[in-house]
Enzyme design. Structure first.
Site, PDB file in Angstrom:
ATOM      1  CG  ASP A   1     -26.552  -9.754  40.926  1.00 34.70           C
ATOM      2  OD1 ASP A   1     -25.964 -10.254  39.959  1.00 34.70           O
ATOM      3  OD2 ASP A   1     -27.061  -8.639  40.906  1.00 34.70           O
TER       4      ASP A   1
ATOM      5  CE  LYS B   1     -27.096  -8.141  37.872  1.00 36.11           C
ATOM      6  NZ  LYS B   1     -26.745  -6.966  38.656  1.00 36.11           N
TER       7      LYS B   1
ATOM      8  CB  CYS C   1     -29.959  -7.144  40.897  1.00 36.50           C
ATOM      9  SG  CYS C   1     -28.663  -5.934  41.242  1.00 36.50           S
TER      10      CYS C   1
END
Length: 185
Positions: free
Chosen positions: A28, A129, A162
């Protein structure tokens, strides 16, 4: 290497991160989270740590590639028109102050892109995701097993969300797991 219950178990960091069976998960590190003008920046969330760890991440990825470590890119994705947002997920995001006024890492938007300086090479898998963990409802486990991966090194952002959820799930999926502390923010 140790033998426990008749099973060979890596016992040193060198064994755990052997390039033959290790992948770096780039989690991310996207413009909405880490770049000036991104969602977090506009929301008043301090993104300065992202700029500090980016050179470390680039060095780790480059060195990993040289040594044959697999690189797997994890990209948070918010589907357009909220089609992937359950009421419970929206509640959680709103509680964290992140759901309004616009979604972050919106599919095909500038904010979904990886930050400048992080470049995915041809053949490096991309896993999109829709929840905090890169293992939830994705092909990540299939990809790692197919590449004969035993160990993952987690780098990226948001460390308390995350990165942490992906690292915890990696343990639950029976991977040796390392979080590179100088490559997370």
């Amino acid at each position: 290497m140790k033998v426990i219950y008749g099973k060979q178990v890596y016992s040193t960091l060198k064994e755990v991160v052997d390039p033959k069976h290790t992948a770096i998960l780039v989690i991310d590190f996207q413009k909405d989270y880490c770049s000036p003008g991104g969602y977090f920046d506009k929301a008043g969330i301090d993104i300065s740590n992202a700029q500090k760890v980016l050179p470390n991440m680039i060095r780790l990825i480059d060195e990993g590639r040289k040594r044959g470590v697999k690189i797997v890119w994890i990209q948070n994705t918010t589907l357009k028109n909220g089609v992937g947002e359950s009421p419970a997920w929206l509640y959680l995001k709103a509680k964290a102050g992140l759901a309004e006024p616009v979604p972050y890492t919106l599919e095909d938007d500038w904010g979904q892109e990886f930050v400048d300086g992080l470049v995915r090479q041809p053949g490096e898998p991309l896993v999109k995701k829709h929840r905090s963990s890169a293992f939830v409802n994705t092909d990540l486990d299939l990809i790692l097993r197919s590449m004969l991966i035993d160990s993952v090194i987690c780098i990226g952002t948001v460390t308390g969300g995350c990165v942490m959820m992906t690292a915890l799930n990696a343990n639950h999926y029976n991977y040796y797991t390392v979080v590179a502390s100088d490559c997370v923010c």
